[in-house]
Scaffold this motif. Structure first.
Motif, short mmCIF file in Angstrom:
data_model
loop_
_atom_site.label_atom_id
_atom_site.label_comp_id
_atom_site.label_asym_id
_atom_site.label_seq_id
_atom_site.Cartn_x
_atom_site.Cartn_y
_atom_site.Cartn_z
N SER A 22 0.90 -1.16 -0.12
CA SER A 22 -0.06 0.04 0.09
C SER A 22 0.85 1.39 -0.02
O SER A 22 2.07 0.99 0.30
N ASP A 23 0.32 2.41 -0.27
CA ASP A 23 0.90 3.45 -0.16
C ASP A 23 0.26 4.84 0.59
O ASP A 23 -0.88 5.00 0.41
N PRO A 24 0.63 4.95 1.57
CA PRO A 24 2.20 4.60 2.15
C PRO A 24 2.09 3.13 2.79
O PRO A 24 1.07 2.65 2.88
N PRO A 25 3.25 2.53 2.73
CA PRO A 25 3.29 1.18 3.29
C PRO A 25 2.96 1.04 4.70
O PRO A 25 3.35 1.71 5.50
N GLU A 26 2.29 -0.08 4.87
CA GLU A 26 1.83 -0.40 6.38
C GLU A 26 2.56 -1.64 6.83
O GLU A 26 3.22 -2.48 6.35
N GLU A 27 2.84 -1.36 8.39
CA GLU A 27 3.63 -2.52 8.86
C GLU A 27 2.69 -4.13 8.98
O GLU A 27 1.58 -3.86 8.97
N ALA A 28 3.50 -4.95 8.50
CA ALA A 28 2.83 -6.39 8.43
C ALA A 28 2.32 -6.65 9.99
O ALA A 28 2.94 -6.34 10.86
N ILE A 29 1.47 -7.25 9.73
CA ILE A 29 0.74 -7.89 11.21
C ILE A 29 0.98 -9.49 11.62
O ILE A 29 1.11 -10.13 10.43
#
Length: 582
Positions: free
Chosen positions: A278-285
């Protein structure tokens, strides 16, 4: 006993003696007996089942009559030599595989020697030769698969010498072939006591014991399987199937849970990829956090669906209340006009919930009442064991216990005590069984008269006009056999040459529960001869005179009397079979 001289030259009308087949007797008095070798005799019966004969009939033609003509007016020494010649002929026919001719030769020799051994009074030389002929004849009959005749011939040999090992062995193997294992064991034990080192007897004894032990092992294994709690037992098959079903269900649940978990992990991976792209990138869960969010989302959706369902139920309830109020308002507006519901009540019928038209007084049950009552359809009563499982219905041979003794149920499931009248029709089974027992009736009569040493055999050839009925009834806790039959029997009487010398008809006018209590009470009517013994007696009279003719008629009549007694025994055998099967 001094050696016998060679016979002098006879006239042309005397039958020649085969000198090559005659054995001289040494000065010791003991004959040098020429019998079938160990490879061809019955001491090794490994090929006893091989037969070149079709096995039909129980005798050969021409044996007794030819022997009587041949032995007529002969000196005892000549009779002995002739018998030895016939024995040699029989040995030769046996080695060539011609069992029919061998049987005929042995019978001729036997019938010649009977004149020298009246009431077992002959000398040792005659008895030994007669024993050899009888045992060889028994062995040939066994090869022809005439096991009953083989046993009877061996029994005649034992009447001469009750401890003869070869005759005991012959009768034992014939009895075993007929299925009489106990009789075979008894004869083999006697033979081993008389001659413990006889190889053939020991081999047959070991084989018989081995087959008996194998049969016992099979029976024991069958019973163990029936009462075992594992390994496919009939008594525990239901529990085993239930355990297998539960195991399959658990394995199926685990498989589905594993597949669902793999699918969730795939969705989690897709979610992580989406966040990082995604833009901006999200932190992986992490998977644990994602799974908690998924469960919370599913619970929220479930609560929303439950809330929507309750709202819909409230809406429907309010709609019903509104309609009921409107109906009451319509009923109170005009007391003179009847509503459609009131009109239906006046007509005497109404509509049920499923749309059926029924009487007004018919009350419809609610779903809750139907569940409380359950299914009220008639059901078949089945016997149950202690665990409540239905037991299959018993077979006809065990459905009724004799006399209701031993505490066992007497009648059907609904009539355990047997106090209620219960009756079962067994007419077809009884007719077939009675006919079979009568057709198996066979009688042998041996004439020991001075001029007529013959055996007559009478057999039932046909059962006709068999009518009546039969049933098994239960009343007062007891079992009763009810039957009443009538039948006619056609029979024939044969001589040693298997020729029919006489035939006739017997009638059983009344075979019922009362007349079969005792053998002497059963009535058997004897009709006149269809074929009188006059023709056979006339032929005998031409050769030996009126005395011979009278003896033939007397012997045939005695044979018929014995047949009547055996017919009564066959009827009693039917009664015993009837009692044992129901």
């Amino acid at each position: 006993m001094p050696p016998l001289p060679m016979p002098k030259r006879r006239t042309a009308r005397t039958l020649p003696i085969r000198r090559t087949a005659v054995t001289h007797l040494p000065a010791s008095g003991k004959k040098k007996d020429v019998i079938i070798s160990e490879d061809d005799d019955d001491t090794d019966d490994s090929d006893a089942t091989v037969s070149t004969n079709d096995g039909k009939g129980d005798d050969d033609d021409g044996g007794n009559n030819d022997a009587e003509d041949e032995g007529k007016d002969l000196h005892p020494d000549d009779l002995l030599l002739r018998a030895m010649s016939h024995k040699e002929d029989g040995n030769a026919h046996f080695k060539s595989g011609d069992y029919t001719s061998a049987t005929r030769s042995y019978r001729k020799g036997t019938n010649l020697l009977k004149k020298l051994n009246k009431n077992n009074t002959g000398d040792e030389q005659v008895k030994n030769l007669l024993m050899t002929l009888q045992t060889n004849l028994s062995m040939v009959c066994y090869r022809q698969k005439k096991h009953r005749m083989s046993r009877d011939v061996a029994a005649k040999a034992l009447a001469i010498d009750a401890t003869n090992v070869k005759a005991l062995y012959r009768r034992a193997v014939a009895s075993r072939a007929m299925g009489d294992v106990d009789a075979a064991k008894s004869d083999l034990k006697t033979a081993l006591n008389a001659e413990p080192n006889n190889v053939s007897v020991k081999k047959e004894w070991v084989s018989l014991k081995k087959s008996s032990e194998e049969q016992k092992k099979k029976e024991k294994a069958r019973l163990q399987k029936a009462f075992s709690n594992k390994g496919g037992s009939l008594l525990y098959s239901d529990k085993e199937e239930e355990e297998k079903r539960k195991t399959r269900e658990r394995a199926e649940r685990k498989r589905k849970e594993k597949e669902a978990e793999e699918l969730r992990k795939k969705e989690w991976e897709d979610e992580c990829v989406r966040r990082m792209a995604s833009d901006p990138p999200e932190e992986a869960i992490s998977y644990e956090d994602w799974d908690k969010e998924r469960k919370k989302k599913e619970e929220d959706e479930k609560k929303a669906r439950e809330k929507a369902r309750k709202e819909e139920q409230d809406r429907k309830r309010k709609e019903r209340q509104r309609k009921n109020k409107e109906n009451k308002k319509d009923d109170s507006d005009d007391d003179d006009e009847l509503t459609e519901k009131e009109l239906a009540m006046l007509r005497g019928y109404k509509k049920t919930s499923d749309g059926r038209t029924t009487s007004y007084f018919n009350r419809e049950q609610t779903e809750h009442e139907k569940q409380l009552i359950g299914c009220i359809k008639p059901k078949r009563l089945e016997p149950q064991n202690s665990s409540g499982t239905n037991i299959p219905p018993p077979s006809p041979t065990t459905s009724v216990s004799s006399g209701g003794g031993g505490g066992a149920p007497v009648g059907s499931v609904w009539n355990q005590s047997g106090t209620t009248w219960e009756e079962k029709d067994t007419t077809d089974w009884c007719k077939k069984t009675l006919e079979r027992c009568l057709l198996e009736t066979t009688t042998a009569y041996y004439s020991e008269s001075s001029n007529n040493d013959s055996t007559y055999v009478s057999v039932v050839t046909k059962v006709s006009d068999l009518t009546g009925d039969a049933s098994v009834a239960i009343a007062g806790g007891k079992k009763r056999y009810i039957y009443d039959f009538h039948a006619s029997l056609d029979y024939e009487i044969h001589d040693d040459a298997q020729e029919t010398v006489a035939s006739g008809t017997l009638k059983l006018p009344d075979v019922n529960s009362a007349t079969t209590v005792d053998e002497d009470e059963l009535e058997v009517e004897i009709f006149g001869w269809k074929k009188a013994p006059a023709s056979a007696a006339a032929a005998a009279a031409e050769e030996e005179g009126e005395h011979r003719r009278a003896m033939v008629v007397q012997d045939v009549t005695e044979c018929r009397k014995m047949l009547v007694q055996d017919v009564r025994k066959s009827v009693l055998k039917f009664v015993e079979t009837f009692n044992a099967n129901f």
